[in-house]
Design an enzyme around this catalytic site. Structure first.
Site, PDB file in Angstrom:
ATOM      1  N   GLU A  33      12.380  -0.430   2.282  1.00  0.00           N
ATOM      2  CA  GLU A  33      13.321   1.206   1.896  1.00  0.00           C
ATOM      3  C   GLU A  33      14.271   1.444   1.994  1.00  0.00           C
ATOM      4  OE1 GLU A  33      10.194  -1.470  -0.546  1.00  0.00           O
ATOM      5  OE2 GLU A  33      10.325  -0.284   1.033  1.00  0.00           O
ATOM      6  N   HIS A  87       0.689   0.439  -6.874  1.00  0.00           N
ATOM      7  CA  HIS A  87       1.997  -0.356  -7.332  1.00  0.00           C
ATOM      8  C   HIS A  87       2.140   0.380  -8.962  1.00  0.00           C
ATOM      9  CE1 HIS A  87       0.817  -1.959  -3.957  1.00  0.00           C
ATOM     10  NE2 HIS A  87       2.035  -3.308  -3.680  1.00  0.00           N
TER      11      HIS A  87
END
Length: 326
Positions: A60, A129
């Site tokens: 990322e 998550h």
């Protein structure tokens, strides 16, 4: 009117804008043949090719930097981060580069980037998550933050986000992907900063975000059976925030409950509460402002505990009843 899912509405918005503007492209992990973690980009690589539907490494930090650089040099990237939780790995590029570049260069540079962020709990993805971290991003000047609650809004807001010349964080609740709604096939946009009254009422205002809008509407049905008329306001965008619509509703009902999934402590709902309390509408209140948010705990994997960690329909009903008894 045809019905499509929330997921399909976002895909359609991106595809339509990519057909109109060659500078628009999408990038992210496994978004090509695999179609992304949730299948949202299925079929897009076949239409637009690997140059405009770009599979990236699992980093990322790297891909957010590439997206920011592409935006600064004239492209309009849409960056998919598989789970919104992973945004913290990209924070420097988003907070110190994307958010500040236009200001630091006196408007001569701009960063028209959309960062798509699947978030929220309820899908069994556990603590790392399933978070709702949108309040972090609303604290950063230069970023716009969007949270659509249904398919129609998702399409219109995505189109507006792609055309915006500022970085936009586009939060998509995972549990909404398969929900359906009426969505026109033709072009339309919903301006960023325009709230929507999802249901009109006279006794109490519920300001809710993302999936909590749907829960608030369910709660409103139950409360109507007991003679309590609920107005449901969906801000749709957290930054910019349509304060006028919220204040007008509170002025009418004189009672307000703010509902959000994120941890209650320091959640974005506190900003809405503060805005109301600091306004002239405060004098119209007949009861203290109430706030309903998630528990201060990591999201559990156990489905019963996961559900208990965030507000549910019955929680909203009970909070409204407390307000009406004040």
């Amino acid at each position: 009117m045809r019905e499509v899912t929330y997921l399909e509405a976002i895909r359609e918005a991106m595809s339509q804008e990519m057909r109109k503007d060659d500078n628009v492209f999408i990038m992210g992990e496994d978004i090509g043949i695999y179609g992304g973690a949730f299948g949202l980009t299925n079929g897009m690589i076949e239409e637009f090719g690997p140059e405009r539907v770009r599979n990236t490494p699992i980093s990322e930090a790297a891909i957010s930097g590439c997206a920011v650089g592409a935006a600064m040099t004239g492209m309009r990237p849409i960056l998919e981060i598989q789970f919104s939780d992973f945004i913290m790995i990209a924070m420097d590029n988003i907070v110190n580069q994307a958010a500040k570049t236009r200001y630091m260069y006196g408007g001569k540079a701009q960063v028209p980037i959309v960062i798509r962020l699947p978030g929220g709990s309820g899908a069994g993805f556990a603590a790392q998550h399933s978070q709702s971290l949108e309040a972090w991003m609303t604290h950063v000047p230069g970023l716009k933050v969007v949270q659509p609650s249904n398919a129609y809004d998702a399409k219109g807001l995505m189109k507006a986000a792609i055309k915006d010349n500022n970085p936009v964080l586009f939060y998509e609740h995972k549990l909404l992907y398969n929900t359906k709604g009426e969505v026109p096939e033709e072009d339309y946009e919903i301006p960023l900063g325009q709230a929507d009254i999802k249901k009109e009422g006279s006794d109490i205002t519920i300001v809710a975000t993302a999936i909590m809008v749907n829960k608030a509407l369910e709660a409103a049905v139950e409360l109507e059976k007991e003679g309590i008329s609920v107005e449901v306001i969906d801000p749709r965008t957290l930054v910019p925030l349509d304060t006028a619509t919220i204040l007008e509703s509170v002025k009418k009902t004189s009672r307000v409950l703010v509902v959000y999934e994120a941890v209650k402590r320091s959640g974005y709902g506190a900003e809405i509460v503060s805005m109301i309390a600091e306004s002239d509408v405060f004098d119209y209140l007949d009861a203290p402002i109430r706030r309903l948010g998630g528990l201060a705990t990591p999201i559990p994997y156990n489905p019963v505990l996961e559900k208990a960690a965030v507000p549910q329909v019955d929680d909203i009903v009970q909070e409204c009843k407390k307000l009406m008894n004040k």
